[in-house]
Design an enzyme around this catalytic site. Structure first.
Site, mmCIF file in Angstrom:
data_model
loop_
_atom_site.group_PDB
_atom_site.id
_atom_site.type_symbol
_atom_site.label_atom_id
_atom_site.label_comp_id
_atom_site.label_asym_id
_atom_site.label_seq_id
_atom_site.Cartn_x
_atom_site.Cartn_y
_atom_site.Cartn_z
ATOM 1 C CB SER A 1 -8.190 0.898 5.710
ATOM 2 O OG SER A 1 -8.713 2.175 5.975
ATOM 3 C CB SER B 1 -7.781 3.818 2.803
ATOM 4 O OG SER B 1 -6.917 3.192 3.753
ATOM 5 C CE LYS C 1 -3.842 2.034 2.651
ATOM 6 N NZ LYS C 1 -4.788 1.769 3.759
#
Length: 455
Positions: free
Chosen positions: A168, A144, A70
């Site tokens: 997330s 996210s 990420k």
């Protein structure tokens, strides 16, 4: 992952062959919002070749296994953007958790898309291409950790390293039909992560099998003296019958989505037949804690890292993120202590839950949304997505989103298994049983022994 490792170790395949396949898969999709900075093909092949040349390469526990990271986690030599180009910088050091994977022979494929500043659960809050769920219908990808979930769900990589502050890592896993595990806080070092809320942040793992989570976790988890939140993992599940807490249906909210309600109730009906011990319990104190996350002062913690940038470059921040961050400015010190006292009282109530149940099973999400629905009402839809996940880190829990097939209309169904801090192995054991995936007792120990024998 086992297939990849067997191929590489036997010589029937090779990391360079796998790297070429991954590069082809990414190129075939084009810019679909999965990756922000993929490693270019020639560099990826060169990195794979370097892994092949290492002494004893075939004994490495993750020999040539590709993975994504990420884009809020540092990898030396690569930009960390947090989906905000004006905030971006080139990392000079690699996050220790990622470095452990690289040392174990894993192949870094690139940085994945996310909601800006890791703020959001829907995947639409990015200046880059907005990703969609692999299930189509213009469904959001979730966030996210949006790109991380897509990279795994599309089969481009078998696992990704992501994050989870308010859900997330679990919400996008649910929306893309994969496994998303939020370990207990501190088991994976967060050094090298740009914090969203440092007191709540977790590094998480996404994969398609519990076996793969076990394999990666055995490499990536380690105490880190540079991480003030670091702690050692808890006990292994000893094989006893798992008592599964099931809240009354009246406490479950599907926000008018009768299709997902029916699908989740079908999952609940299977609990007793899978060898669990169903146990009635309440979800109320968990939900009460979850309401504190964005209605309380924890949103102000995001200003610790992003406050100066917001003040200096407000136009560089997406409007919805700017609204959320500036909302944190309304809280004062009294609000912080008042919320902490409320949370501590709820923690005491929740602690009594674990006297009669080992884990709880609830929906990961109560309903889904399209991209247009989220863009039309970004705050309310995001709050609904986090209904079952917001309380996780506030209450110091471990949780995993488990794909449970499709609803009657073809949308993904996901159940969330969660338990108290350091009950990670029990939670994973329950998740594996839900997936009908064999998982021996002490799975981590067996993996470690197998890795030691190969070395």
């Amino acid at each position: 992952m086992a297939e990849i490792l067997t191929s590489h170790e036997s010589g029937s395949g090779a990391p360079t062959t796998t790297a070429a396949r991954v590069a082809d898969a990414i190129a075939a999709r084009g810019d679909d919002g999965t990756w922000i900075t993929p490693v270019p093909r020639e560099r990826l092949l060169a990195d794979a070749a370097e892994i092949e040349r290492r002494p004893g390469a075939r004994t490495l526990p993750l020999y040539g296994v590709p993975f994504g990271v990420k884009d809020s986690i540092d990898v030396a030599g690569w930009p960390t953007t947090l989906a905000c180009p004006d905030y971006a910088y080139t990392a000079t050091t690699t996050a220790p958790a990622v470095q452990r994977l690289l040392d174990a022979g894993a192949l870094f494929v690139g940085k994945t898309n996310l909601d800006q500043f890791a703020t959001g659960l829907n995947g639409t809050r990015t200046p880059y291409t907005v990703p969609r769920s692999v299930f189509g219908g213009d469904l959001i990808s979730g966030g996210s950790s949006s790109g991380s979930a897509l990279a795994v769900a599309l089969g481009q990589v078998p696992f990704c390293v992501a994050t989870d502050t308010a859900g997330s890592g679990r919400v996008p896993a649910a929306l893309n039909g994969i496994v998303g595990w939020k370990p207990s806080r501190g088991l994976i070092s967060t050094v090298g992560l740009v914090p969203a809320c440092e007191s709540l942040d977790c590094l998480t793992l996404m994969a398609t099998r519990i076996e793969d989570l076990d394999r990666v976790f055995d490499v990536i988890a380690a105490p880190d003296l540079d991480d003030p939140w670091s702690r050692a993992r808890g006990p292994r599940h000893a094989g006893a019958t798992i008592r599964v807490g099931l809240p009354p249906e009246a406490e479950l909210d599907f926000f008018g989505d009768e299709v997902l309600r029916a699908a989740h109730l079908g999952v609940r009906d299977r609990i007793g037949r899978l060898g669990f011990e169903p146990t009635p319990t309440t979800l109320r104190p968990f939900l009460d804690a979850g309401e504190l996350l964005y209605q309380g002062p924890w949103v102000a913690e995001r200003l610790v890292v992003f406050g100066d940038f917001l003040a200096e470059r407000p136009d560089s921040v997406l409007p919805v993120i700017r609204e959320i961050l500036t909302g944190g400015q309304r809280f004062d010190a009294v609000d912080v202590f008042r919320a902490q006292h409320t949370l501590q009282r709820l923690r005491a109530v929740v602690a009594r839950t674990w006297e009669h149940v080992d884990v709880l099973v609830v929906p990961t999400i109560g309903t889904t949304f399209t991209v247009d629905q989220v863009l039309a009402d970004p705050i309310a839809t995001n709050t609904i997505l986090g209904h079952y996940t917001h309380f996780g880190n506030l209450l110091d829990l471990t949780a995993v989103a488990v794909p449970m097939g499709l609803a009657g209309d073809g949308r993904p169904v996901s159940a969330m298994v969660f338990g108290p801090a350091l009950a990670d192995d029990t939670v994973l054991a329950a998740a594996a049983r839900l997936l009908d995936e064999p998982r021996p007792h002490g799975a981590h120990d067996e993996i470690r022994l197998a890795q030691k024998e190969r070395r």
